[in-house]
Design an enzyme around this catalytic site. Structure first.
Site, PDB file in Angstrom:
ATOM      1  N   THR A 221     184.062  36.030  27.222  1.00 22.80           N
ATOM      2  CA  THR A 221     183.028  35.087  27.643  1.00 22.80           C
ATOM      3  C   THR A 221     183.201  34.590  29.075  1.00 22.80           C
ATOM      4  O   THR A 221     182.310  34.747  29.907  1.00 22.80           O
ATOM      5  CB  THR A 221     182.996  33.897  26.667  1.00 22.80           C
TER       6      THR A 221
ATOM      7  N   ASP B 156     177.451  34.960  19.104  1.00 21.38           N
ATOM      8  CA  ASP B 156     178.893  35.233  19.135  1.00 21.38           C
ATOM      9  C   ASP B 156     179.611  34.650  17.930  1.00 21.38           C
ATOM     10  O   ASP B 156     180.413  35.328  17.283  1.00 21.38           O
ATOM     11  CB  ASP B 156     179.483  34.658  20.427  1.00 21.38           C
TER      12      ASP B 156
ATOM     13  N   HIS C  36     185.370  41.178  20.151  1.00 21.23           N
ATOM     14  CA  HIS C  36     185.123  41.851  21.424  1.00 21.23           C
ATOM     15  C   HIS C  36     186.428  41.828  22.203  1.00 21.23           C
ATOM     16  O   HIS C  36     187.486  41.614  21.632  1.00 21.23           O
ATOM     17  CB  HIS C  36     183.993  41.155  22.183  1.00 21.23           C
TER      18      HIS C  36
END
Length: 442
Positions: free
Chosen positions: A73, A197, A350
């Site tokens: 992020t 997310d 991720h």
């Protein structure tokens, strides 16, 4: 020809040539950048999204875009807002850390910590303010910091523990930022949402809850379009909708297949600092003289690749970072890195290689400067920065992007990377030049 006539013609030509690009001759454009954290490039393919479909017809849709390494992020958002690779802007992780003191600060607690964000690279907010524009950040990572002592004109910083999925609040946030444009003459506003997310981590990218949050995002974008029209901003506001990374399913294999690095090297003995229990990306600082031993031990671990700064691929754009520890570990897609024992509970994650399709992200745009029903080829997210500079009519800071990568999506001609746009000579200018030449030949 008299000097007076000559000077008059020169003045008329200069005025006519300057008019198309001058801020005084045209209403200043506005730009809204919206980021939906963890919105994978294909999340709208298995969900009915009528508002996003309409947006694509009314504007631009990229097939996908590629985030920087790291696919996290804070690093990715700061690449978008600075146009610099991670090795240049130095926001190298979601966590603020100090490898010498073993300090580790969670993501949301870093959002006001200027010492993490301010590394000599100016984000777009400050660059725009330096050129006379008004800017604001609503929850966008980095917006709450100061840069060389300068703060964003207006910043709302996300609080730790605050729910990210309240649809009513999402609409209120849209009303707030649009009022900054219509009532307070702001030029650039960045708006961040923490979904999908959170759902992707908790439930996995294939879960029905992820599909539900995509439908909520679609309704929110429909509300945005209606709100823009109600405020009469259609002709002045360009909107870019993007993300920071994708999401992949975590492979819940039997415990023998999980990556527990302490099985392959004694972390207490060989490492002085590490961040490893954090998805698909890990960093280590070996103890003095032990780097070769650490790398050799990690090379025996399954489902990962270990790099030192000296052998890191150039495409990572990480090797020049002063802040990044000397050893970097990247797990294979879907495998999480564990340090001493298995603590990971996420079903999606991720932080993996940005070449993986599951890490790719979305790009949509609409507004007066964008073509309609245009599908763009893929590009790297670093190229969003010069596009935003062009839309705002400002000179960008030195950056790693190129306006050439996004030029085809624009209605009008464009200038160089990160610079002001250029216009073709107006008919009046051409006529005056013809008269001027004719007079000179008399």
């Amino acid at each position: 020809m008299s000097n007076a006539v000559f000077l008059l013609l020169v003045a008329l030509m200069a005025r006519s040539a300057a008019a198309p690009g001058g801020r005084a001759s045209q209403p200043a454009k506005r730009l809204l950048l919206i980021s939906f954290d963890g919105f994978r490039w294909d999340y709208d393919r298995d969900v009915d999204t009528p508002h996003m479909d309409r947006m694509a017809l009314d504007g631009v849709k990229a097939k996908y875009i590629t985030p920087p390494m790291l696919t996290m992020t804070s690093p990715s958002h700061f690449t978008t807002i600075t146009g610099r690779w991670v090795e240049d802007h130095e926001v190298v992780h979601n966590m603020m850390f100090n490898a010498k003191t073993n300090q580790k600060v969670p993501h949301k607690e870093t959002l006001k910590r200027s010492e993490w964000w301010d590394n000599g690279v100016l984000p777009l907010w400050i660059t725009a303010q330096n050129q006379g524009l008004k800017t604001a950040s609503f929850y966008y990572p980095g917006g709450g910091a100061t840069y060389g002592g300068r703060a964003v004109d207006r910043a709302v910083v996300e609080e730790a523990g605050r729910p990210d999925d309240n649809e009513t609040e999402w609409r209120q946030n849209i009303d707030t930022v649009l009022s900054w444009f219509s009532e307070e003459d702001f030029h650039l506003v960045t708006l961040y949402y923490g979904e999908p997310d959170n759902v992707g981590h908790a439930r996995g990218p294939d879960h029905e809850d992820r599909k539900a949050i995509i439908r909520q995002i679609d309704r929110t974008l429909g509300y945005l379009r209606d709100a823009i029209a109600r405020r009469g901003l259609d002709g002045h506001l360009n909107v870019i909708v993007t993300s920071d990374h994708g999401m992949t399913t975590v492979k819940k294999r039997p415990l023998v297949d999980e990556i527990v690095l302490n099985k392959y090297l004694n972390l207490l003995k060989l490492a002085s600092f590490e961040i490893l229990d954090y998805g698909g990306f890990g960093i280590l600082t070996p103890r003095p003289g032990m780097e070769a031993e650490v790398v050799a031990a990690l090379a025996k671990a399954p489902n990962l690749t270990v790099y030192t700064k000296d052998d890191m691929p150039e495409s990572f754009r990480l090797a020049r970072s002063r802040r990044l520890p000397p050893v970097v570990v990247v797990a294979d897609l879907g495998f999480n890195l564990n340090s001493r024992f298995i603590v990971y509970v996420n079903k999606g994650d991720h932080g993996f290689h940005n070449g993986e399709m599951d890490m790719k992200m979305i790009f949509r745009a609409f507004g007066p400067d964008f073509k309609k029903n245009f599908v763009s080829e893929p590009f790297d997210s670093v190229h969003i920065y010069p596009l935003m500079c062009h839309l705002l009519g400002i000179r960008g800071e030195p950056n790693n992007g190129s306006l050439e990568q996004t030029a085809d999506m624009l209605v009008t001609a464009h200038g160089g990377a990160g610079g002001r746009g250029t216009s073709s000579p107006s008919p009046v200018t051409v006529t005056l030049v013809f008269i001027f030449i004719s007079v000179l030949t008399l």
